[in-house]
Motif scaffolding. Structure first.
Motif, PDB file in Angstrom:
ATOM      1  N   ASP A   1      66.887   1.970  19.427  1.00  0.00           N
ATOM      2  CA  ASP A   1      67.286   2.305  18.073  1.00  0.00           C
ATOM      3  C   ASP A   1      66.439   3.745  17.684  1.00  0.00           C
ATOM      4  O   ASP A   1      66.403   4.257  16.573  1.00  0.00           O
ATOM      5  CB  ASP A   1      66.824   1.369  17.039  1.00  0.00           C
TER       6      ASP A   1
ATOM      7  N   ALA B   1      69.054  -4.909  11.307  1.00  0.00           N
ATOM      8  CA  ALA B   1      69.937  -5.302  12.324  1.00  0.00           C
ATOM      9  C   ALA B   1      71.319  -5.280  11.928  1.00  0.00           C
ATOM     10  O   ALA B   1      72.470  -4.823  12.361  1.00  0.00           O
ATOM     11  CB  ALA B   1      69.561  -6.705  12.850  1.00  0.00           C
TER      12      ALA B   1
ATOM     13  N   VAL C   1      63.824  -6.166  12.094  1.00  0.00           N
ATOM     14  CA  VAL C   1      65.354  -6.505  12.261  1.00  0.00           C
ATOM     15  C   VAL C   1      65.692  -6.936  10.869  1.00  0.00           C
ATOM     16  O   VAL C   1      67.083  -7.052  10.718  1.00  0.00           O
ATOM     17  CB  VAL C   1      65.425  -7.508  13.538  1.00  0.00           C
TER      18      VAL C   1
ATOM     19  N   ILE D   1      72.200  -7.295  19.612  1.00  0.00           N
ATOM     20  CA  ILE D   1      70.948  -6.965  19.100  1.00  0.00           C
ATOM     21  C   ILE D   1      69.845  -7.605  19.684  1.00  0.00           C
ATOM     22  O   ILE D   1      69.876  -8.765  19.804  1.00  0.00           O
ATOM     23  CB  ILE D   1      70.691  -7.169  17.660  1.00  0.00           C
TER      24      ILE D   1
ATOM     25  N   VAL E   1      78.162  -5.601  19.075  1.00  0.00           N
ATOM     26  CA  VAL E   1      76.917  -4.960  19.349  1.00  0.00           C
ATOM     27  C   VAL E   1      75.980  -6.092  19.369  1.00  0.00           C
ATOM     28  O   VAL E   1      75.769  -6.987  18.599  1.00  0.00           O
ATOM     29  CB  VAL E   1      76.636  -4.304  18.112  1.00  0.00           C
TER      30      VAL E   1
ATOM     31  N   MET F   1      71.724  -3.007  22.141  1.00  0.00           N
ATOM     32  CA  MET F   1      70.953  -2.259  21.369  1.00  0.00           C
ATOM     33  C   MET F   1      69.554  -2.902  21.111  1.00  0.00           C
ATOM     34  O   MET F   1      69.507  -4.045  20.692  1.00  0.00           O
ATOM     35  CB  MET F   1      71.393  -1.902  20.062  1.00  0.00           C
ATOM     36  N   HIS F   2      68.537  -2.126  21.620  1.00  0.00           N
ATOM     37  CA  HIS F   2      67.251  -2.895  21.340  1.00  0.00           C
ATOM     38  C   HIS F   2      66.636  -2.151  20.113  1.00  0.00           C
ATOM     39  O   HIS F   2      66.639  -0.889  20.042  1.00  0.00           O
ATOM     40  CB  HIS F   2      66.389  -2.549  22.724  1.00  0.00           C
ATOM     41  N   VAL F   3      65.977  -2.989  19.267  1.00  0.00           N
ATOM     42  CA  VAL F   3      65.876  -2.676  18.021  1.00  0.00           C
ATOM     43  C   VAL F   3      64.178  -2.858  18.045  1.00  0.00           C
ATOM     44  O   VAL F   3      63.706  -3.714  18.018  1.00  0.00           O
ATOM     45  CB  VAL F   3      66.420  -3.309  16.872  1.00  0.00           C
TER      46      VAL F   3
ATOM     47  N   TRP G   1      72.735  -1.619  11.813  1.00  0.00           N
ATOM     48  CA  TRP G   1      73.197  -1.004  13.155  1.00  0.00           C
ATOM     49  C   TRP G   1      74.517  -1.639  13.549  1.00  0.00           C
ATOM     50  O   TRP G   1      75.457  -1.133  14.247  1.00  0.00           O
ATOM     51  CB  TRP G   1      72.159  -1.625  14.278  1.00  0.00           C
ATOM     52  N   ARG G   2      74.652  -3.010  13.381  1.00  0.00           N
ATOM     53  CA  ARG G   2      75.971  -3.690  13.500  1.00  0.00           C
ATOM     54  C   ARG G   2      77.101  -3.112  12.916  1.00  0.00           C
ATOM     55  O   ARG G   2      78.268  -2.748  13.145  1.00  0.00           O
ATOM     56  CB  ARG G   2      75.867  -5.308  13.315  1.00  0.00           C
TER      57      ARG G   2
ATOM     58  N   VAL H   1      69.651 -12.154  16.611  1.00  0.00           N
ATOM     59  CA  VAL H   1      68.767 -11.081  17.143  1.00  0.00           C
ATOM     60  C   VAL H   1      68.296 -11.986  18.264  1.00  0.00           C
ATOM     61  O   VAL H   1      67.628 -13.014  18.207  1.00  0.00           O
ATOM     62  CB  VAL H   1      67.741 -10.598  16.402  1.00  0.00           C
TER      63      VAL H   1
ATOM     64  N   ALA I   1      65.273  -7.640  20.500  1.00  0.00           N
ATOM     65  CA  ALA I   1      64.068  -7.228  19.533  1.00  0.00           C
ATOM     66  C   ALA I   1      62.924  -7.919  20.404  1.00  0.00           C
ATOM     67  O   ALA I   1      63.160  -8.910  21.276  1.00  0.00           O
ATOM     68  CB  ALA I   1      64.322  -7.351  18.442  1.00  0.00           C
TER      69      ALA I   1
END
Length: 780
Positions: A600, A543, A539, A559, A557, A533-535, A546-547, A570, A561
């Motif tokens: 995201d 972050a 974060v 992450i 997951v 996943m690109h946030v 999302w996890r 991250v 960024a």
């Protein structure tokens, strides 16, 4: 016996409570309102005729009327018709209008406590008032020991003779008859509504706060002050703010507070049954200053205040309820225009609301306190007060005793109409007591109760004045003013817990098990798939969230960024070249079934992807706004021209199978452009993806061009599982009147766009997604 152990107000008068009920409930104090017996008179005819002249005239009129009827019977038909017309005319006026009580408020004499009366000199500021019809219970004995409070037990005709409890004041029927209150004339002998006499007694003996309870209420810790706001003080500035239900929807006039405290499948007695299905959490709350919650309704663990419909359908006949509410949920207030059921066995009344304690006598037994509660809530608005609901304040044990549904008939038939009527009712009376009487009269006219309760109201209000109660000042109604717009900063978030309950006689644990079953099914399907996943948001605010959201479903997951954060794990990766970072992740999880890339700005409804083929490539090539073909010839956008040149360079240097696949799907003067917000690479294409990244090398090929090129090179589009993401909701720009909430649907595999910048945004997303995955509510 009723769930609240209340006998019907129409029950036959039985012996008890100190013996036979007194002939007059008021006894000697009421003698001034009865006609004195006439003295003996001389019986000579002249005197008799003089005294009975009116009766003689009435007798002569009756004889003349009878003669007229006799003569008309033999007369012509027209005469008979005339008689019938006269009869019809005499009854054409319809039902008689209810008499409006005429009360001289300024002339109500004070009612002093007789010097020799029991408890004449006793005074207390905090009172607990209960009705008793059985011997003292263990819970009642505990109430008598609550420090700083005086327990007052009010008897009726069912109360055993000799009733006594240490620490309690007991008002037998005989003692009640000696109090001199006007209201007592209206109270049925065998009913809990005789508490009305107890309220007056407490007020007359110094009450500032009254806790309206029943004889099975167990106060945790025996300290009411820990559960209620007993001391409101003299000003609101000394008190914190309370959460308040939003007034954003003026058509929402009633609410189920049990949802706020974690029991969305339970509803209180007196809630309109057509509102039982409204179990959604509040989108947001507002706030109100504390200090004017003059009526405070507590919740009951164990057996809450539920109606017969719930009681009979939510458990086996021999099982006892033992429900729990969220003790950590914040108390919540009701704004003007919104109501909720208020009962008579777990409610704190502050002095400004003492007028609202009167229990009606012309309605069914189990409806009396609820109708009182709605009536009092409406009047409360006139003095700027409000009702607030509190987390569990007592525990009530369920004795598994059935009670007749008929005792609630006035609730289920009329309560919805009553709420509508109360919201629309207005009065131009100039004092509070005049408005109260005006409302009682209007409710009788509408059939919510009878003239008996109108006369009771007049007597009750006079009793309040007689015992020294001062009516509060009126304030202007907020609901008649323009409501302030609710801004973003005024919206307060609170997500209730979802506690175990019961549904149609089945413990909600079964529902939870079903939801857990779904979670297991989703986890089994995606448990060996890695999400990358690109946030783009901060974060440090998103972050972990999302996890939590996706980590329940996927193997892990990752992450990414624009900036790394070692504490939050991250990893740094520019979105414009995110595809170049993916082989590093692929190498870490060599045993994974596949890899799902997600930005995201897009929400994934994973429950709709169970049928997707994890052996095939997925991408949004069927979404017109996400995947487009861009011509290069005569293209004035230099960025696309440069990107096209790099694509040709990579394809030209690619192995034959990549070149063949790509050229079969894309002509040389065009390139594919895709947002690449969401795509899936199965294990069997991981090596090909890595090889293509190597072919790109140091070229500045953008992620939105490289990814669709890779997919076309790896396989033919007809082999993609294009249907997996075909139903995605995808909007490049939202209209001015659109929000993510308005475009979101649980039926789509994914929804774009969304902007999550902090925890509040995340909670809003979770609320929406929880329709598809109810267990998500456990995250917030």
């Amino acid at each position: 016996m009723l769930v609240q152990d209340r006998p019907s107000p129409h029950a036959a008068v039985a012996g008890g409570g100190g013996g036979k009920p007194p002939t007059s409930p008021r006894g000697a104090p009421g003698a001034d309102r009865r006609h004195p017996r006439p003295f003996a008179k001389n019986l000579d005819f002249a005197s008799w005729a003089s005294e009975h002249s009116s009766k003689l005239l009435l007798l002569l009129f009756a004889v003349a009327s009878a003669a007229a009827v006799f003569l008309l019977r033999g007369a012509a038909p027209d005469a008979a018709a005339l008689l019938c017309l006269d009869r019809s005319s005499s009854h054409s006026g319809g039902p008689a209008k209810l008499p409006y009580p005429d009360v001289a408020w300024s002339k109500v004499p004070p009612l002093a406590v007789a010097a020799g009366a029991p408890f004449a000199s006793f005074r207390a500021e905090r009172w607990i008032v209960v009705a008793v019809s059985t011997p003292p219970t263990t819970a009642l004995a505990a109430l008598a020991r609550v420090k700083g409070w005086q327990l007052l037990a009010v008897g009726d005709s069912h109360t055993p003779s000799g009733w006594e409890l240490k620490g309690a004041i007991f008002l037998s029927l005989e003692l009640q008859a000696q109090l001199g209150y006007r209201s007592i004339d209206f109270l049925p002998y065998g009913s809990h509504v005789r508490k009305t006499a107890g309220y007056l007694f407490a007020i007359q003996h110094g009450a500032k706060v009254i806790f309206d309870a029943d004889d099975r209420a167990e106060v945790p810790g025996n300290d009411l002050g820990k559960h209620f706001d007993v001391d409101l003080g003299s000003g609101v500035t000394n008190h914190p703010v309370l959460l308040q239900y939003s007034h954003a929807d003026p058509n929402r006039t009633v609410v189920n507070p049990y949802v706020h405290f974690g029991q969305r499948s339970v509803w209180p007695r007196g809630l309109p049954l057509d509102k039982v299905g409204e179990v959604a959490h509040e989108a947001f709350y507002t706030e109100v200053f504390s200090g004017r919650q003059f009526i405070q309704q507590g919740l009951s663990d164990g057996l809450p205040d539920v109606d017969a419909v719930f009681y009979f359908t939510r458990k086996p006949p021999t099982s006892a309820f033992d429900l729990r509410f969220d003790a950590e949920a914040p108390k919540v207030a009701l704004p003007q225009g919104m109501m909720a059921p208020v009962n008579s066995f777990n409610t704190l009344f502050q002095s400004p609301a003492f007028w609202g304690l009167m229990m009606p006598v012309s309605v069914s037994s189990m409806a009396a306190d609820v109708i009182r509660g709605y009536w009092a809530q409406r009047i409360l608005w006139e003095i700027g007060g409000y009702v607030a609901f509190y987390p569990p304040t007592i525990y009530r044990k369920d004795h598994v005793q059935a009670y007749p549904f008929a005792e609630e008939k006035d609730l289920h038939v009329n309560v919805g109409r009553l709420i509508k009527f109360l919201n629309e009712w207005r009065s131009n009376k100039r004092t509070l007591f005049e408005k109260i009487l005006d409302l009682s009269y209007a409710m009788a006219e509408e059939g919510f109760w009878t003239e008996q309760d109108v006369r009771l109201t007049a007597a009750w209000l006079q009793d309040l004045l007689a015992v020294g109660y001062r009516q509060p000042r009126l304030m202007s109604l907020e609901i008649d003013r323009q409501r302030a717009t609710i801004g973003e900063g005024d919206m307060k978030e609170f997500v209730p817990k979802k506690l175990p309950s019961v549904h149609l006689g089945v413990d909600e644990i079964g529902t939870v098990n079903f939801e857990i079953g779904n979670l297991i099914k989703w986890r089994k399907n995606f448990g060996n798939v890695v999400m990358i996943m690109h946030v783009s948001g901060p974060v440090d605010r998103t972050a972990l969230e999302w996890r939590l959201l996706y980590g329940r479903i996927f193997k892990t997951v990752i992450i990414l960024a624009e900036h790394s954060n070692a504490e939050l794990a991250v990893e740094r990766c520019a979105l414009s070249h995110a595809y170049k970072y993916l082989p590093k992740v692929f190498a870490r999880y060599s045993g994974a079934d596949g890899f799902l890339f997600l930005q995201d700005h897009m929400i994934l409804n994973y429950w709709n992807l169970l049928q997707a083929d994890k052996e095939k490539l997925w991408i949004t090539n069927k979404i017109a706004r996400s995947w487009v073909t861009v011509p290069l010839e005569s293209n004035k956008e230099q960025w696309f021209v440069k990107q096209g040149a790099m694509v040709k360079q990579v394809v030209g240097s690619s192995p034959v199978h990549f070149q063949t696949n790509y050229k079969e799907s894309m002509s040389k003067d065009k390139i594919a452009f895709c947002g690449s917000e969401l795509f899936y690479v199965p294990r069997r294409f991981v090596e090909d993806f890595g090889d293509l990244v190597g072919l790109v090398g140091d070229l500045d090929l953008h992620h939105k061009v490289a990814v669709p090129m890779f997919f076309l090179a790896m396989d033919s589009p007809q082999n993609f599982d294009s249907d997996a993401l075909a139903g995605t909701v995808f909007k490049t720009n939202l209209a001015a009147n659109e929000t993510f909430s308005s475009i979101y649907t649980t039926q789509a595999p994914a929804v774009f766009p969304v902007k999550v910048m902090n925890e509040i945004d995340f909670i809003k997303v979770i609320r929406l997604m929880s329709i598809g995955d109810p267990l998500l509510m456990e995250l917030v």
